[in-house]
Enzyme design. Structure first.
Site, short mmCIF file in Angstrom:
data_model
loop_
_atom_site.label_atom_id
_atom_site.label_comp_id
_atom_site.label_asym_id
_atom_site.label_seq_id
_atom_site.Cartn_x
_atom_site.Cartn_y
_atom_site.Cartn_z
N TYR A 188 0.85 -1.20 0.00
CA TYR A 188 0.00 0.00 0.00
C TYR A 188 0.88 1.25 0.00
O TYR A 188 0.62 2.20 -0.74
CB TYR A 188 -0.87 -0.05 1.25
CG TYR A 188 -1.79 1.10 1.51
CD1 TYR A 188 -1.44 2.11 2.42
CD2 TYR A 188 -3.03 1.18 0.89
CE1 TYR A 188 -2.31 3.15 2.70
CE2 TYR A 188 -3.91 2.22 1.18
CZ TYR A 188 -3.53 3.20 2.09
OH TYR A 188 -4.40 4.24 2.38
N HIS A 221 -10.05 -1.21 9.77
CA HIS A 221 -9.13 -0.48 10.64
C HIS A 221 -9.55 -0.70 12.09
O HIS A 221 -10.61 -1.29 12.37
CB HIS A 221 -9.14 1.00 10.30
CG HIS A 221 -8.56 1.31 8.95
ND1 HIS A 221 -9.32 1.44 7.82
CD2 HIS A 221 -7.26 1.44 8.55
CE1 HIS A 221 -8.53 1.67 6.79
NE2 HIS A 221 -7.28 1.68 7.21
P1 NAP Z 1 -13.32 2.59 1.67
O1 NAP Z 1 -14.38 2.96 2.63
O2 NAP Z 1 -12.78 1.21 1.63
O3 NAP Z 1 -13.82 3.00 0.19
C1 NAP Z 1 -13.03 2.64 -0.92
C2 NAP Z 1 -13.72 3.18 -2.14
O4 NAP Z 1 -12.95 2.83 -3.30
C3 NAP Z 1 -15.12 2.60 -2.33
O5 NAP Z 1 -15.97 3.58 -2.86
C4 NAP Z 1 -14.86 1.50 -3.35
O6 NAP Z 1 -16.00 1.18 -4.13
C5 NAP Z 1 -13.80 2.15 -4.21
N1 NAP Z 1 -13.02 1.15 -4.96
C6 NAP Z 1 -12.26 0.16 -4.45
N2 NAP Z 1 -11.72 -0.55 -5.45
C7 NAP Z 1 -12.17 -0.01 -6.62
C8 NAP Z 1 -11.99 -0.30 -8.00
N3 NAP Z 1 -11.23 -1.32 -8.40
N4 NAP Z 1 -12.62 0.48 -8.91
C9 NAP Z 1 -13.39 1.51 -8.53
N5 NAP Z 1 -13.60 1.86 -7.24
C10 NAP Z 1 -13.00 1.10 -6.30
O7 NAP Z 1 -12.04 3.53 1.85
P2 NAP Z 1 -11.87 4.93 2.59
O8 NAP Z 1 -11.48 4.68 4.00
O9 NAP Z 1 -13.05 5.80 2.28
O10 NAP Z 1 -10.56 5.52 1.85
C11 NAP Z 1 -10.68 6.53 0.89
C12 NAP Z 1 -9.27 7.00 0.57
O11 NAP Z 1 -8.65 7.50 1.77
C13 NAP Z 1 -8.36 5.88 0.06
O12 NAP Z 1 -7.57 6.36 -1.01
C14 NAP Z 1 -7.50 5.53 1.26
O13 NAP Z 1 -6.24 5.01 0.85
C15 NAP Z 1 -7.37 6.87 1.93
N6 NAP Z 1 -7.06 6.80 3.38
C16 NAP Z 1 -7.90 6.14 4.23
C17 NAP Z 1 -7.59 6.11 5.61
C18 NAP Z 1 -8.49 5.41 6.61
O14 NAP Z 1 -8.12 5.34 7.79
N7 NAP Z 1 -9.66 4.91 6.20
C19 NAP Z 1 -6.43 6.75 6.09
C20 NAP Z 1 -5.62 7.42 5.18
C21 NAP Z 1 -5.93 7.44 3.82
P3 NAP Z 1 -17.06 0.07 -3.61
O15 NAP Z 1 -17.73 0.70 -2.44
O16 NAP Z 1 -17.94 -0.16 -4.77
O17 NAP Z 1 -16.22 -1.13 -3.23
O1 GFB Z 2 -6.23 0.84 12.02
P1 GFB Z 2 -5.22 -0.25 12.13
O2 GFB Z 2 -5.66 -1.63 11.74
O3 GFB Z 2 -3.98 0.04 11.23
O4 GFB Z 2 -4.69 -0.24 13.65
P2 GFB Z 2 -2.67 0.92 11.45
C1 GFB Z 2 -3.91 -1.32 14.08
C2 GFB Z 2 -3.56 -1.18 15.57
O5 GFB Z 2 -4.76 -1.39 16.37
C3 GFB Z 2 -2.59 -2.28 15.95
C4 GFB Z 2 -4.61 -2.61 17.13
O6 GFB Z 2 -1.82 -1.85 17.04
C5 GFB Z 2 -3.54 -3.40 16.36
O7 GFB Z 2 -2.90 -4.34 17.24
N1 GFB Z 2 -5.92 -3.26 17.21
C6 GFB Z 2 -6.53 -3.62 18.35
C7 GFB Z 2 -6.72 -3.57 16.17
N2 GFB Z 2 -7.73 -4.19 18.09
C8 GFB Z 2 -7.87 -4.17 16.72
C9 GFB Z 2 -8.91 -4.58 15.84
O8 GFB Z 2 -9.97 -5.10 16.25
N3 GFB Z 2 -8.71 -4.36 14.50
C10 GFB Z 2 -7.58 -3.78 14.02
N4 GFB Z 2 -7.45 -3.58 12.69
N5 GFB Z 2 -6.55 -3.38 14.83
C11 GFB Z 2 -2.91 1.10 8.86
C12 GFB Z 2 -2.14 0.72 7.61
O9 GFB Z 2 -2.05 0.95 9.97
O10 GFB Z 2 -3.32 2.46 8.83
C13 GFB Z 2 -2.98 0.96 6.40
O11 GFB Z 2 -1.75 -0.64 7.66
C14 GFB Z 2 -3.74 2.27 6.44
O12 GFB Z 2 -2.16 0.89 5.25
C15 GFB Z 2 -4.26 2.66 7.80
O13 GFB Z 2 -2.96 3.31 5.95
C16 GFB Z 2 -4.69 4.12 7.85
O14 GFB Z 2 -3.01 2.29 11.87
O15 GFB Z 2 -1.70 0.14 12.28
#
Ligand code: NAP
Ligand code: GFB
Length: 324
Positions: free
Chosen positions: A138, A181
């Site tokens: 990623y 997450h």
């Molecule tokens: P999400 O809830 O998983 O939504 C992902 C979106 O991308 C959905 O609308 C999905 O469509 C679409 N998608 C996935 N694969 C696709 C494909 N092959 N073609 C077209 N559309 C596709 O993700 P999110 O958390 O909103 O993340 C949005 C952006 O923020 C991403 O770029 C992510 O990397 C970034 N971001 C997220 C976090 C976080 O903590 N969530 C943190 C930092 C950055 P469907 O619903 O139809 O599957």
């Molecule tokens: O949000 P998360 O899965 O991703 O958080 P990162 C992981 C942390 O939460 C670790 C603890 O310390 C896990 O041990 N944890 C505790 C849990 N309970 C849970 C649970 O029920 N689910 C999950 N998922 N974790 C991600 C990146 O890192 O951050 C991705 O790997 C993305 O690429 C995302 O960018 C924003 O914050 O560690």
């Protein structure tokens, strides 16, 4: 000329938050907003990408679409995260250039920065070393967005830029514990513990197990706050360099504090334990929002425990449409 904004990834956590804010606090009458998901076109496929963009002919794009997931999903699927996100990002930016989109805001993440680094992280440090092993796929795919943006600027004078959010949470997240997450994962798991009728254990004796030690530190931004800042970036931020959109460094919390906040939101009276056989991932990824504050010194982030309560309440009231 009116503005037509296409939001890729528009059906997810961030996309649905942007849809909410542009219909409320950030509404502008001279803008038309279109939100698309994978059913509107698979962006890993160049032909589908071209057809989607030909259909809507946007002049601005917020590019959110990606394969997204938490620590454990990344650890088990690094190659898929790398290839799918590389394909999506290259297709989207190429087609934006081909149809003359004049502004694109794409998404990086604070988790893609070098694992061995000084703190706080800032926008100049994206490529200064290897990312954490758990999500190298990623991370490299996301870093290439920044490299592509530079290429489109130098060769075609395109204003294609990127935002760097910290961890995001809120309504309409992905609550499936395999992919999710930490916050949606914990909400889903604690809900099931509380509502497990297969056991007659009294609530006070039930145990909520936090994965890992609970010691890692994270900054969390509420999705509606991020949405407002993403819309601001599209409208007002005119640099190709990435901009971190994160809460203040002082708002960083431990995973244990997250667990206790979620338990409080559920009014859970049981015990919290820690399963240290499960990975912790990055210990910290403390990011500076100094650059953002230089543009938006006045921006008010929603208080963490308030936003956790909103998210838990949304989860409880929307069981029929929760992604889990
Ligand atoms: P999400 O809830 O998983 O939504 C992902 C979106 O991308 C959905 O609308 C999905 O469509 C679409 N998608 C996935 N694969 C696709 C494909 N092959 N073609 C077209 N559309 C596709 O993700 P999110 O958390 O909103 O993340 C949005 C952006 O923020 C991403 O770029 C992510 O990397 C970034 N971001 C997220 C976090 C976080 O903590 N969530 C943190 C930092 C950055 P469907 O619903 O139809 O599957
Ligand atoms: O949000 P998360 O899965 O991703 O958080 P990162 C992981 C942390 O939460 C670790 C603890 O310390 C896990 O041990 N944890 C505790 C849990 N309970 C849970 C649970 O029920 N689910 C999950 N998922 N974790 C991600 C990146 O890192 O951050 C991705 O790997 C993305 O690429 C995302 O960018 C924003 O914050 O560690």
């Amino acid at each position: 000329m009116s503005t037509r904004v296409l939001v890729t990834g528009g059906t997810g956590l961030v996309g649905s938050a942007i849809r909410h804010v542009i219909q409320t606090t950030e509404k502008r009458n001279d803008e038309e907003w279109i939100f698309v998901g994978s059913k509107d076109g698979d962006l890993t496929d160049l032909q589908s990408t071209r057809e989607l963009f030909e259909k809507y002919k946007p002049n601005k794009v917020i590019h959110l679409a990606a394969m997204v997931g938490g620590l454990f999903y990344n650890m088990n699927n690094n190659l898929d995260f790398l290839r799918k996100n590389m394909l999506i990002n290259d297709n989207v930016l190429l087609v934006c250039h081909e149809i003359n989109v004049n502004k694109v805001v794409s998404c990086l993440s604070t988790c893609i920065f070098p694992d061995k680094t000084t703190y706080p992280i800032d926008e100049t440090m994206v490529h200064n070393g290897l990312p954490h092993d758990s999500n190298f796929g990623y991370s490299y795919a996301k870093r290439l967005i920044d490299v592509l943006n530079r290429g489109y600027f130098e060769q075609h004078n395109r204003l294609y830029t990127s935002i760097v959010p910290c961890n995001i949470y809120g309504p309409n997240d992905n609550f499936n514990p395999t992919a999710s997450h930490v916050i949606p994962g914990m909400i889903h798991r604690l809900y099931n513990i509380i509502n497990d009728n297969t056991v007659d254990t009294p609530q006070e004796e039930r145990v909520f197990t936090v994965w890992g030690s609970g010691k890692p530190l994270r900054q969390f931004i509420y999705s509606l706050d991020l949405a407002k800042l993403a819309v601001w970036t599209l409208r007002e931020y005119d640099s190709v360099s990435p901009i971190i959109l994160s809460v203040d460094e002082a708002d960083e919390v431990t995973i244990e504090f997250v667990a206790r906040s979620i338990a409080k939101a559920f009014d859970f009276k049981g015990r919290i334990e820690f399963d240290t056989t499960k990975a912790d991932g990055q210990h910290k990824k403390t990011a500076s929002n100094t650059k953002l504050r230089s543009y938006r010194p006045d921006f008010q982030f929603t208080k963490f425990e308030e936003a956790i309560k909103y998210t838990v309440d949304w989860y409880l009231q929307n069981q029929d449409k929760v992604r889990k």
